[in-house]
Design a protein around this motif. Structure first.
Motif, PDB file in Angstrom:
ATOM      1  N   PHE A   1      10.407 -34.251  40.153  1.00 43.91           N
ATOM      2  CA  PHE A   1       9.303 -35.207  40.185  1.00 43.91           C
ATOM      3  C   PHE A   1       8.453 -35.208  38.919  1.00 43.91           C
ATOM      4  CE2 PHE A   1      10.499 -34.392  44.517  1.00 43.91           C
ATOM      5  CZ  PHE A   1      10.431 -35.637  45.106  1.00 43.91           C
ATOM      6  N   GLY A   2       7.830 -36.371  38.657  1.00 44.96           N
ATOM      7  CA  GLY A   2       6.920 -36.538  37.534  1.00 44.96           C
ATOM      8  C   GLY A   2       5.701 -37.328  37.953  1.00 44.96           C
ATOM      9  N   ASP A   3       4.844 -37.629  36.987  1.00 44.90           N
ATOM     10  CA  ASP A   3       3.583 -38.340  37.235  1.00 44.90           C
ATOM     11  C   ASP A   3       3.598 -39.694  36.528  1.00 44.90           C
ATOM     12  OD1 ASP A   3       2.843 -35.893  38.361  1.00 44.90           O
ATOM     13  OD2 ASP A   3       1.922 -35.202  36.498  1.00 44.90           O
ATOM     14  N   GLY A   4       2.949 -40.688  37.116  1.00 41.88           N
ATOM     15  CA  GLY A   4       2.882 -41.990  36.465  1.00 41.88           C
ATOM     16  C   GLY A   4       2.171 -43.019  37.316  1.00 41.88           C
ATOM     17  N   ALA A   5       2.025 -44.220  36.756  1.00 40.29           N
ATOM     18  CA  ALA A   5       1.362 -45.322  37.459  1.00 40.29           C
ATOM     19  C   ALA A   5       1.932 -46.643  36.978  1.00 40.29           C
ATOM     20  CB  ALA A   5      -0.150 -45.284  37.222  1.00 40.29           C
ATOM     21  N   CYS A   6       1.777 -47.672  37.782  1.00 38.68           N
ATOM     22  CA  CYS A   6       2.187 -49.027  37.409  1.00 38.68           C
ATOM     23  C   CYS A   6       1.258 -50.019  38.101  1.00 38.68           C
ATOM     24  CB  CYS A   6       3.636 -49.308  37.797  1.00 38.68           C
ATOM     25  SG  CYS A   6       3.955 -49.279  39.573  1.00 38.68           S
TER      26      CYS A   6
ATOM     27  N   CYS B   1      10.017 -47.377  41.415  1.00 37.53           N
ATOM     28  CA  CYS B   1      10.491 -48.744  41.648  1.00 37.53           C
ATOM     29  C   CYS B   1       9.648 -49.745  40.851  1.00 37.53           C
ATOM     30  CB  CYS B   1      10.418 -49.053  43.140  1.00 37.53           C
ATOM     31  SG  CYS B   1      11.385 -50.478  43.651  1.00 37.53           S
ATOM     32  N   GLY B   2       8.351 -49.496  40.779  1.00 41.16           N
ATOM     33  CA  GLY B   2       7.466 -50.391  40.044  1.00 41.16           C
ATOM     34  C   GLY B   2       7.710 -50.362  38.551  1.00 41.16           C
ATOM     35  N   VAL B   3       7.903 -49.163  37.990  1.00 44.24           N
ATOM     36  CA  VAL B   3       8.190 -49.060  36.554  1.00 44.24           C
ATOM     37  C   VAL B   3       9.508 -49.756  36.226  1.00 44.24           C
ATOM     38  CG1 VAL B   3       8.733 -47.461  34.680  1.00 44.24           C
ATOM     39  CG2 VAL B   3       6.857 -46.947  36.238  1.00 44.24           C
ATOM     40  N   ASN B   4      10.496 -49.583  37.077  1.00 43.88           N
ATOM     41  CA  ASN B   4      11.780 -50.256  36.844  1.00 43.88           C
ATOM     42  C   ASN B   4      11.646 -51.771  36.956  1.00 43.88           C
ATOM     43  OD1 ASN B   4      13.473 -48.080  36.217  1.00 43.88           O
ATOM     44  ND2 ASN B   4      13.709 -47.548  38.374  1.00 43.88           N
ATOM     45  N   LEU B   5      10.778 -52.237  37.848  1.00 47.17           N
ATOM     46  CA  LEU B   5      10.523 -53.677  37.938  1.00 47.17           C
ATOM     47  C   LEU B   5       9.815 -54.164  36.674  1.00 47.17           C
ATOM     48  CD1 LEU B   5      10.467 -56.391  39.324  1.00 47.17           C
ATOM     49  CD2 LEU B   5       8.479 -55.638  40.649  1.00 47.17           C
ATOM     50  N   CYS B   6       8.859 -53.400  36.174  1.00 50.92           N
ATOM     51  CA  CYS B   6       8.193 -53.761  34.915  1.00 50.92           C
ATOM     52  C   CYS B   6       9.216 -53.903  33.786  1.00 50.92           C
ATOM     53  CB  CYS B   6       7.161 -52.702  34.535  1.00 50.92           C
ATOM     54  SG  CYS B   6       5.665 -52.695  35.539  1.00 50.92           S
ATOM     55  N   THR B   7      10.158 -52.964  33.723  1.00 54.32           N
ATOM     56  CA  THR B   7      11.192 -53.003  32.692  1.00 54.32           C
ATOM     57  C   THR B   7      12.058 -54.240  32.834  1.00 54.32           C
ATOM     58  OG1 THR B   7      11.246 -50.577  32.632  1.00 54.32           O
ATOM     59  CG2 THR B   7      13.125 -51.737  31.680  1.00 54.32           C
ATOM     60  N   ALA B   8      12.445 -54.560  34.066  1.00 51.23           N
ATOM     61  CA  ALA B   8      13.276 -55.741  34.306  1.00 51.23           C
ATOM     62  C   ALA B   8      12.536 -57.020  33.925  1.00 51.23           C
ATOM     63  CB  ALA B   8      13.700 -55.789  35.769  1.00 51.23           C
ATOM     64  N   LEU B   9      11.260 -57.099  34.284  1.00 56.88           N
ATOM     65  CA  LEU B   9      10.456 -58.279  33.939  1.00 56.88           C
ATOM     66  C   LEU B   9      10.335 -58.439  32.431  1.00 56.88           C
ATOM     67  CD1 LEU B   9       7.625 -57.925  36.596  1.00 56.88           C
ATOM     68  CD2 LEU B   9       9.301 -59.767  36.479  1.00 56.88           C
TER      69      LEU B   9
ATOM     70  N   VAL C   1      -1.931 -55.253  42.296  1.00 56.47           N
ATOM     71  CA  VAL C   1      -1.202 -54.198  42.999  1.00 56.47           C
ATOM     72  C   VAL C   1      -1.099 -52.991  42.075  1.00 56.47           C
ATOM     73  CG1 VAL C   1       1.058 -53.501  43.908  1.00 56.47           C
ATOM     74  CG2 VAL C   1       0.124 -55.744  44.472  1.00 56.47           C
ATOM     75  N   VAL C   2      -1.479 -51.818  42.581  1.00 55.02           N
ATOM     76  CA  VAL C   2      -1.463 -50.600  41.762  1.00 55.02           C
ATOM     77  C   VAL C   2      -0.796 -49.469  42.546  1.00 55.02           C
ATOM     78  CG1 VAL C   2      -2.817 -48.921  40.470  1.00 55.02           C
ATOM     79  CG2 VAL C   2      -3.617 -51.285  40.641  1.00 55.02           C
ATOM     80  N   ALA C   3       0.092 -48.738  41.858  1.00 55.74           N
ATOM     81  CA  ALA C   3       0.689 -47.525  42.425  1.00 55.74           C
ATOM     82  C   ALA C   3       0.474 -46.390  41.442  1.00 55.74           C
ATOM     83  CB  ALA C   3       2.171 -47.721  42.686  1.00 55.74           C
ATOM     84  N   SER C   4       0.174 -45.209  41.955  1.00 56.28           N
ATOM     85  CA  SER C   4      -0.059 -44.067  41.073  1.00 56.28           C
ATOM     86  C   SER C   4       0.284 -42.779  41.804  1.00 56.28           C
ATOM     87  CB  SER C   4      -1.519 -44.039  40.603  1.00 56.28           C
ATOM     88  OG  SER C   4      -1.749 -42.975  39.708  1.00 56.28           O
ATOM     89  N   GLU C   5       0.974 -41.882  41.114  1.00 48.53           N
ATOM     90  CA  GLU C   5       1.358 -40.605  41.704  1.00 48.53           C
ATOM     91  C   GLU C   5       1.131 -39.476  40.699  1.00 48.53           C
ATOM     92  OE1 GLU C   5       2.022 -40.781  44.731  1.00 48.53           O
ATOM     93  OE2 GLU C   5       3.473 -42.321  45.255  1.00 48.53           O
ATOM     94  N   VAL C   6       0.538 -38.377  41.155  1.00 49.06           N
ATOM     95  CA  VAL C   6       0.447 -37.151  40.368  1.00 49.06           C
ATOM     96  C   VAL C   6       1.141 -36.058  41.178  1.00 49.06           C
ATOM     97  CG1 VAL C   6      -1.086 -35.500  39.233  1.00 49.06           C
ATOM     98  CG2 VAL C   6      -1.684 -37.915  39.272  1.00 49.06           C
ATOM     99  N   ASN C   7       2.461 -36.012  41.032  1.00 46.56           N
ATOM    100  CA  ASN C   7       3.259 -35.053  41.806  1.00 46.56           C
ATOM    101  C   ASN C   7       3.123 -33.629  41.287  1.00 46.56           C
ATOM    102  OD1 ASN C   7       4.955 -36.758  43.746  1.00 46.56           O
ATOM    103  ND2 ASN C   7       5.332 -37.805  41.812  1.00 46.56           N
ATOM    104  N   SER C   8       2.919 -33.477  39.983  1.00 44.65           N
ATOM    105  CA  SER C   8       2.953 -32.136  39.379  1.00 44.65           C
ATOM    106  C   SER C   8       1.913 -31.209  39.988  1.00 44.65           C
ATOM    107  CB  SER C   8       2.749 -32.244  37.867  1.00 44.65           C
ATOM    108  OG  SER C   8       1.503 -32.851  37.555  1.00 44.65           O
ATOM    109  N   ARG C   9       0.714 -31.730  40.241  1.00 48.89           N
ATOM    110  CA  ARG C   9      -0.350 -30.884  40.770  1.00 48.89           C
ATOM    111  C   ARG C   9      -0.033 -30.439  42.209  1.00 48.89           C
ATOM    112  NH1 ARG C   9      -4.212 -34.235  40.043  1.00 48.89           N
ATOM    113  NH2 ARG C   9      -4.402 -33.672  37.853  1.00 48.89           N
ATOM    114  N   ALA C  10       0.479 -31.364  43.006  1.00 48.38           N
ATOM    115  CA  ALA C  10       0.795 -31.032  44.402  1.00 48.38           C
ATOM    116  C   ALA C  10       1.966 -30.058  44.493  1.00 48.38           C
ATOM    117  CB  ALA C  10       1.107 -32.302  45.177  1.00 48.38           C
TER     118      ALA C  10
END
Length: 272
Positions: free
Chosen positions: A112-117, A236-244, A89-98
């Motif tokens: 907003f910021g940019d990132g992936a998980c 939500c995914g990054v926060n789940l990674c942190t919790a795990l 499962v992969v999520a990725s956002e590049v909000n800065s450009r939009a």
């Protein structure tokens, strides 16, 4: 120079390495992004860049801020049908450009910021069955608040943004608390017994208000938005990674995952 694909590939490669899984072992790829626009789809681009085998399914799911939870729910269904064993499962956002377009309100752009998980899921429940298991899901849509947030691309490429911050914040806090209540019923676990909460964070201040109203100790809520900004589906995914990471991914812990997004879409699940 980063794109949703390049960020997503980096996150996927890290997840595969951490899970000690080779790309050719992946049976299905489920991807989500609210900022990728175009064809081939985000999932197809990831599939090609990761050199996944041709028989590995690749599909995209939507939902913006709830995208990771939608992707996890879709993935669990595919794994449960018995044809697939390993999923990515992969999520990725590049909000800065939009958001760097003319006419986008500064107070909106600054959120907003940019990132992936990325996550690797196994039908077997992890090596030796010692890992956390993904529970059932709750989801829905509170259409009464659908006009609180809207982003449309105009013909000339400008963004048309509708952002009713106060109304959206009030609805998000109330709805997120309802999702947590539903997860308590679904998991038969009171929020007081939950080890960590991985939420979508519209903004840092809103999570402080929510923690107080929901009677959740702030230290149990993993938080990233004060550093990175709102990462859309990735938050939500990054926060789940942190919790795990904090619970070392082992059984005997409970994590609630919940998000509210434009629409007003909402979804939640738990790991235990």
């Amino acid at each position: 120079g980063e794109t949703e694909t390049s960020l997503g590939v980096k996150a996927a490669e890290l997840a595969l390495a951490k899970a000690n899984v080779e790309p050719e072992a992946v049976d299905v790829l489920v991807a989500t992004s609210a900022t990728h626009v175009g064809f081939p789809s985000f999932a197809a681009l990831l599939h090609n860049r990761l050199l996944l085998r041709e028989s590995c399914a690749a599909l995209d799911v939507g939902g913006a801020c709830v995208g990771v939870i939608h992707a996890l729910a879709t993935t669990k269904g595919l794994l449960n049908n018995g044809r697939h064993r390993l999923a990515l499962v992969v999520a990725s956002e590049v909000n800065s450009r939009a958001l760097a377009r003319p006419g986008v309100p500064g107070e909106f752009r600054g959120l907003f910021g940019d990132g992936a998980c990325a996550f690797v899921l196994s039908r077997s429940g992890g090596a030796g069955g010692k890992g956390l298991r993904l529970g059932d899901f709750v989801s829905g849509c509170s259409g009464a608040f659908s006009s609180s947030l809207g982003v449309m691309l105009r013909e000339k490429g400008d963004l048309d943004v509708t952002f009713k911050g106060e109304q959206l914040a009030s609805a998000a806090v109330a709805t997120l608390n309802q999702v947590v209540g539903s997860l308590e019923d679904l998991s038969a676990t009171p929020r007081s017994a939950v080890d960590f909460f991985a939420f979508h964070e519209p903004n840092p201040r809103l999570m402080e208000i929510f923690a107080q109203r929901a009677s959740i100790p702030p230290e149990k809520i993993t938080r990233i938005a004060h550093i990175s900004g709102n990462l859309g589906s990735v938050t939500c995914g990054v926060n789940l990674c942190t919790a795990l990471t904090r619970c070392d991914g082992t059984s005997g812990h409970t994590i609630f995952v919940a998000a509210v997004g434009p629409g007003l879409l909402w979804a939640g699940t738990y790991l235990s």
